[in-house]
Design a protein around this motif. Structure first.
Motif, PDB file in Angstrom:
ATOM      1  N   SER A 243     -11.640   8.073  12.776  1.00  0.00           N
ATOM      2  CA  SER A 243     -12.636   9.142  12.931  1.00  0.00           C
ATOM      3  C   SER A 243     -12.630  10.162  11.784  1.00  0.00           C
ATOM      4  O   SER A 243     -13.606  10.892  11.604  1.00  0.00           O
ATOM      5  CB  SER A 243     -12.404   9.867  14.258  1.00  0.00           C
ATOM      6  OG  SER A 243     -11.024  10.104  14.446  1.00  0.00           O
ATOM      7  N   TYR A 244     -11.545  10.229  11.008  1.00  0.00           N
ATOM      8  CA  TYR A 244     -11.472  11.223   9.922  1.00  0.00           C
ATOM      9  C   TYR A 244     -11.646  10.578   8.552  1.00  0.00           C
ATOM     10  O   TYR A 244     -11.447  11.206   7.529  1.00  0.00           O
ATOM     11  CB  TYR A 244     -10.124  11.957  10.016  1.00  0.00           C
ATOM     12  CG  TYR A 244     -10.160  13.381   9.481  1.00  0.00           C
ATOM     13  CD1 TYR A 244     -11.060  14.319   9.962  1.00  0.00           C
ATOM     14  CD2 TYR A 244      -9.282  13.785   8.484  1.00  0.00           C
ATOM     15  CE1 TYR A 244     -11.091  15.617   9.476  1.00  0.00           C
ATOM     16  CE2 TYR A 244      -9.298  15.082   7.983  1.00  0.00           C
ATOM     17  CZ  TYR A 244     -10.212  15.990   8.485  1.00  0.00           C
ATOM     18  OH  TYR A 244     -10.242  17.280   7.998  1.00  0.00           O
ATOM     19  N   LEU A 245     -11.994   9.313   8.557  1.00  0.00           N
ATOM     20  CA  LEU A 245     -12.177   8.555   7.313  1.00  0.00           C
ATOM     21  C   LEU A 245     -13.669   8.410   7.048  1.00  0.00           C
ATOM     22  O   LEU A 245     -14.350   7.642   7.731  1.00  0.00           O
ATOM     23  CB  LEU A 245     -11.537   7.166   7.464  1.00  0.00           C
ATOM     24  CG  LEU A 245     -11.644   6.232   6.258  1.00  0.00           C
ATOM     25  CD1 LEU A 245     -10.653   6.626   5.176  1.00  0.00           C
ATOM     26  CD2 LEU A 245     -11.390   4.786   6.683  1.00  0.00           C
ATOM     27  N   THR A 246     -14.193   9.159   6.102  1.00  0.00           N
ATOM     28  CA  THR A 246     -15.624   9.008   5.802  1.00  0.00           C
ATOM     29  C   THR A 246     -15.906   9.307   4.336  1.00  0.00           C
ATOM     30  O   THR A 246     -15.155  10.046   3.684  1.00  0.00           O
ATOM     31  CB  THR A 246     -16.493   9.866   6.754  1.00  0.00           C
ATOM     32  OG1 THR A 246     -17.847   9.399   6.669  1.00  0.00           O
ATOM     33  CG2 THR A 246     -16.442  11.366   6.442  1.00  0.00           C
ATOM     34  N   GLY A 247     -16.960   8.673   3.824  1.00  0.00           N
ATOM     35  CA  GLY A 247     -17.336   8.856   2.420  1.00  0.00           C
ATOM     36  C   GLY A 247     -16.371   8.180   1.455  1.00  0.00           C
ATOM     37  O   GLY A 247     -16.333   8.522   0.281  1.00  0.00           O
ATOM     38  N   GLN A 248     -15.637   7.188   1.956  1.00  0.00           N
ATOM     39  CA  GLN A 248     -14.607   6.563   1.121  1.00  0.00           C
ATOM     40  C   GLN A 248     -14.954   5.124   0.744  1.00  0.00           C
ATOM     41  O   GLN A 248     -15.646   4.435   1.482  1.00  0.00           O
ATOM     42  CB  GLN A 248     -13.255   6.565   1.845  1.00  0.00           C
ATOM     43  CG  GLN A 248     -12.774   7.950   2.226  1.00  0.00           C
ATOM     44  CD  GLN A 248     -12.710   8.894   1.032  1.00  0.00           C
ATOM     45  OE1 GLN A 248     -12.142   8.572  -0.002  1.00  0.00           O
ATOM     46  NE2 GLN A 248     -13.320  10.059   1.168  1.00  0.00           N
ATOM     47  N   THR A 249     -14.408   4.712  -0.386  1.00  0.00           N
ATOM     48  CA  THR A 249     -14.470   3.307  -0.774  1.00  0.00           C
ATOM     49  C   THR A 249     -13.051   2.782  -0.783  1.00  0.00           C
ATOM     50  O   THR A 249     -12.182   3.350  -1.455  1.00  0.00           O
ATOM     51  CB  THR A 249     -15.065   3.163  -2.194  1.00  0.00           C
ATOM     52  OG1 THR A 249     -16.460   3.480  -2.129  1.00  0.00           O
ATOM     53  CG2 THR A 249     -14.910   1.747  -2.727  1.00  0.00           C
ATOM     54  N   LEU A 250     -12.827   1.747  -0.021  1.00  0.00           N
ATOM     55  CA  LEU A 250     -11.493   1.150   0.006  1.00  0.00           C
ATOM     56  C   LEU A 250     -11.585  -0.230  -0.632  1.00  0.00           C
ATOM     57  O   LEU A 250     -12.357  -1.087  -0.175  1.00  0.00           O
ATOM     58  CB  LEU A 250     -11.032   1.045   1.464  1.00  0.00           C
ATOM     59  CG  LEU A 250      -9.563   0.877   1.732  1.00  0.00           C
ATOM     60  CD1 LEU A 250      -8.742   1.927   0.980  1.00  0.00           C
ATOM     61  CD2 LEU A 250      -9.297   1.016   3.217  1.00  0.00           C
ATOM     62  N   VAL A 251     -10.835  -0.426  -1.705  1.00  0.00           N
ATOM     63  CA  VAL A 251     -10.831  -1.730  -2.359  1.00  0.00           C
ATOM     64  C   VAL A 251      -9.618  -2.505  -1.850  1.00  0.00           C
ATOM     65  O   VAL A 251      -8.484  -2.044  -1.973  1.00  0.00           O
ATOM     66  CB  VAL A 251     -10.812  -1.566  -3.893  1.00  0.00           C
ATOM     67  CG1 VAL A 251     -10.651  -2.906  -4.586  1.00  0.00           C
ATOM     68  CG2 VAL A 251     -12.110  -0.910  -4.365  1.00  0.00           C
ATOM     69  N   VAL A 252      -9.888  -3.658  -1.248  1.00  0.00           N
ATOM     70  CA  VAL A 252      -8.819  -4.453  -0.631  1.00  0.00           C
ATOM     71  C   VAL A 252      -8.646  -5.701  -1.502  1.00  0.00           C
ATOM     72  O   VAL A 252      -9.353  -6.693  -1.350  1.00  0.00           O
ATOM     73  CB  VAL A 252      -9.180  -4.822   0.825  1.00  0.00           C
ATOM     74  CG1 VAL A 252      -8.024  -5.544   1.504  1.00  0.00           C
ATOM     75  CG2 VAL A 252      -9.554  -3.575   1.617  1.00  0.00           C
ATOM     76  N   ASP A 253      -7.711  -5.615  -2.459  1.00  0.00           N
ATOM     77  CA  ASP A 253      -7.711  -6.626  -3.525  1.00  0.00           C
ATOM     78  C   ASP A 253      -6.321  -7.118  -3.928  1.00  0.00           C
ATOM     79  O   ASP A 253      -6.151  -7.643  -5.029  1.00  0.00           O
ATOM     80  CB  ASP A 253      -8.439  -6.071  -4.761  1.00  0.00           C
ATOM     81  CG  ASP A 253      -7.715  -4.879  -5.382  1.00  0.00           C
ATOM     82  OD1 ASP A 253      -6.701  -4.432  -4.808  1.00  0.00           O
ATOM     83  OD2 ASP A 253      -8.153  -4.404  -6.435  1.00  0.00           O
ATOM     84  N   GLY A 254      -5.335  -6.903  -3.074  1.00  0.00           N
ATOM     85  CA  GLY A 254      -3.986  -7.382  -3.412  1.00  0.00           C
ATOM     86  C   GLY A 254      -3.407  -6.703  -4.641  1.00  0.00           C
ATOM     87  O   GLY A 254      -2.532  -7.250  -5.311  1.00  0.00           O
ATOM     88  N   GLY A 255      -3.928  -5.515  -4.964  1.00  0.00           N
ATOM     89  CA  GLY A 255      -3.407  -4.752  -6.110  1.00  0.00           C
ATOM     90  C   GLY A 255      -4.066  -5.092  -7.427  1.00  0.00           C
ATOM     91  O   GLY A 255      -3.602  -4.659  -8.489  1.00  0.00           O
ATOM     92  N   PHE A 256      -5.163  -5.858  -7.388  1.00  0.00           N
ATOM     93  CA  PHE A 256      -5.787  -6.358  -8.623  1.00  0.00           C
ATOM     94  C   PHE A 256      -6.312  -5.249  -9.534  1.00  0.00           C
ATOM     95  O   PHE A 256      -6.061  -5.257 -10.740  1.00  0.00           O
ATOM     96  CB  PHE A 256      -6.928  -7.321  -8.267  1.00  0.00           C
ATOM     97  CG  PHE A 256      -7.622  -7.918  -9.453  1.00  0.00           C
ATOM     98  CD1 PHE A 256      -7.030  -8.950 -10.165  1.00  0.00           C
ATOM     99  CD2 PHE A 256      -8.869  -7.460  -9.859  1.00  0.00           C
ATOM    100  CE1 PHE A 256      -7.671  -9.513 -11.264  1.00  0.00           C
ATOM    101  CE2 PHE A 256      -9.514  -8.009 -10.952  1.00  0.00           C
ATOM    102  CZ  PHE A 256      -8.908  -9.039 -11.656  1.00  0.00           C
ATOM    103  N   THR A 257      -7.047  -4.285  -8.971  1.00  0.00           N
ATOM    104  CA  THR A 257      -7.632  -3.240  -9.829  1.00  0.00           C
ATOM    105  C   THR A 257      -6.549  -2.249 -10.247  1.00  0.00           C
ATOM    106  O   THR A 257      -5.607  -1.975  -9.503  1.00  0.00           O
ATOM    107  CB  THR A 257      -8.777  -2.488  -9.107  1.00  0.00           C
ATOM    108  OG1 THR A 257      -8.321  -2.101  -7.808  1.00  0.00           O
ATOM    109  CG2 THR A 257     -10.011  -3.331  -8.967  1.00  0.00           C
ATOM    110  N   ARG A 258      -6.718  -1.716 -11.456  1.00  0.00           N
ATOM    111  CA  ARG A 258      -5.676  -0.852 -12.019  1.00  0.00           C
ATOM    112  C   ARG A 258      -6.004   0.642 -11.903  1.00  0.00           C
ATOM    113  O   ARG A 258      -5.178   1.469 -12.236  1.00  0.00           O
ATOM    114  CB  ARG A 258      -5.476  -1.194 -13.501  1.00  0.00           C
ATOM    115  CG  ARG A 258      -4.760  -2.514 -13.687  1.00  0.00           C
ATOM    116  CD  ARG A 258      -4.695  -2.896 -15.152  1.00  0.00           C
ATOM    117  NE  ARG A 258      -3.908  -4.087 -15.333  1.00  0.00           N
ATOM    118  CZ  ARG A 258      -2.591  -4.094 -15.513  1.00  0.00           C
ATOM    119  NH1 ARG A 258      -1.908  -2.971 -15.533  1.00  0.00           N
ATOM    120  NH2 ARG A 258      -1.941  -5.224 -15.668  1.00  0.00           N
TER     121      ARG A 258
END
Ligand code: NAD
Length: 261
Positions: A243-258
């Motif tokens: 309920s307190y998580l909004t306006g976010q982008t979560l990248v679920v990538d196994g740590g790929f992006t730096r």
């Protein structure tokens, strides 16, 4: 953990395969009622049967969201089942292209499937969510919104637009108990990705598992993700608990992006 979504109505687009299908299944396992949208009626029927076999409730709404006028029909059918309080917006990726090749027509075509239906569905669902004082909206994008991928200029461009929209909307609807987020999957072993790696392997004259291995070496976790690993995060983001998580982008990538954030 009880995710607090038992009995809630969820609209899931791109539900016939891959990440969307897994999100639909996981939502149903958590007790949500699922309206599943995609182009293939047969695949949607299979999904509905699978959900019913685990004691869940689901309906197939076959529709091509890339076609103008389709959204109204989906919203009409969805309204028959009740108030949609959970929305997972997801469709397939656009064709590969370099930025310098990309013109207005190409962008428009990609937006017709990746952006416009998300906006229109959201606009149609918001009044019900506002009245319910509860809503969870999540769009599936790509790790490309954090680190643009070469040769995927259309995806990089249009998904960034959707991310900007989501962030803006999140602030507008937060007072109504509605959250809006995006999830960018990293390399995930879905049917679509299987095709991409088959093609890569063929081009390089190597076995497909070798093509996967080469990619896996670039990923700190050492392998591609599974649709279930993406769906579990997505369903948490769609849950009452988030309920307190909004306006976010979560990248679920196994740590790929730096990138740091
Ligand atoms: P997928 O192609 O396997 O599944 C896409 C789903 O959307 C299917 O159910 C398809 O029928 C549906 N769909 C496509 N166009 C549609 C339309 N016009 N109308 C209705 N339904 C439509 O994709 P996936 O691998 O599950 O990925 C989901 C999303 O995440 C895609 O946008 C993809 O580009 C993105 N993504 C995936 C990965 C990955 O590694 N799998 C990585 C980054 C981003």
């Amino acid at each position: 953990m009880d995710l607090g979504i038992r009995g809630k109505l969820a609209l899931v687009t791109g539900a016939s395969q891959g990440i969307g299908r897994e999100v639909a299944l996981t939502l149903a396992q958590e007790g949500a009622r699922v309206l599943a949208v995609a182009r293939s009626q047969d695949k949607l029927k299979e999904l509905v049967t699978e959900i019913e076999q685990i004691g869940g409730e689901a309906y197939a709404l076959p529709a091509d969201l890339g076609k103008p006028g389709t959204v109204e029909g989906v919203l009409r059918e969805a309204a028959k089942a009740g108030t949609v309080e959970i929305f997972l917006g997801n469709t397939g990726g656009p064709k590969p292209m370099q930025a310098q090749e990309m013109g207005a027509e190409e962008v428009l075509e990609a937006a017709r499937s990746l952006l416009f239906p998300m906006l229109e569905l959201t606009r149609g669902l918001l009044p019900g969510m506002q009245e319910a004082r509860f809503g969870r909206i999540l769009y599936i994008t790509s790790l490309a919104v954090k680190e643009p991928i070469e040769n995927l200029a259309l995806s990089n461009t249009v998904r960034s637009g959707l991310t900007g929209y989501a962030k803006t909307l999140a602030r507008e609807v937060a007072p109504f108990g509605i959250t809006v987020n995006t999830l960018g999957p990293g390399y995930t072993r879905t049917e679509r990705v299987e095709e991409v790696f088959q093609f890569r392997a063929q081009q390089q004259g190597i076995p497909v598992e070798e093509a996967y291995h080469q990619q896996a070496q670039q990923i700190p976790v050492g392998r591609l993700g599974t649709p279930k690993e993406i769906a579990d995060v997505a369903v948490f983001m769609l849950s009452a608990n988030a309920s307190y998580l909004t306006g976010q982008t979560l990248v679920v990538d196994g740590g790929f992006t730096r990138g740091l954030l």
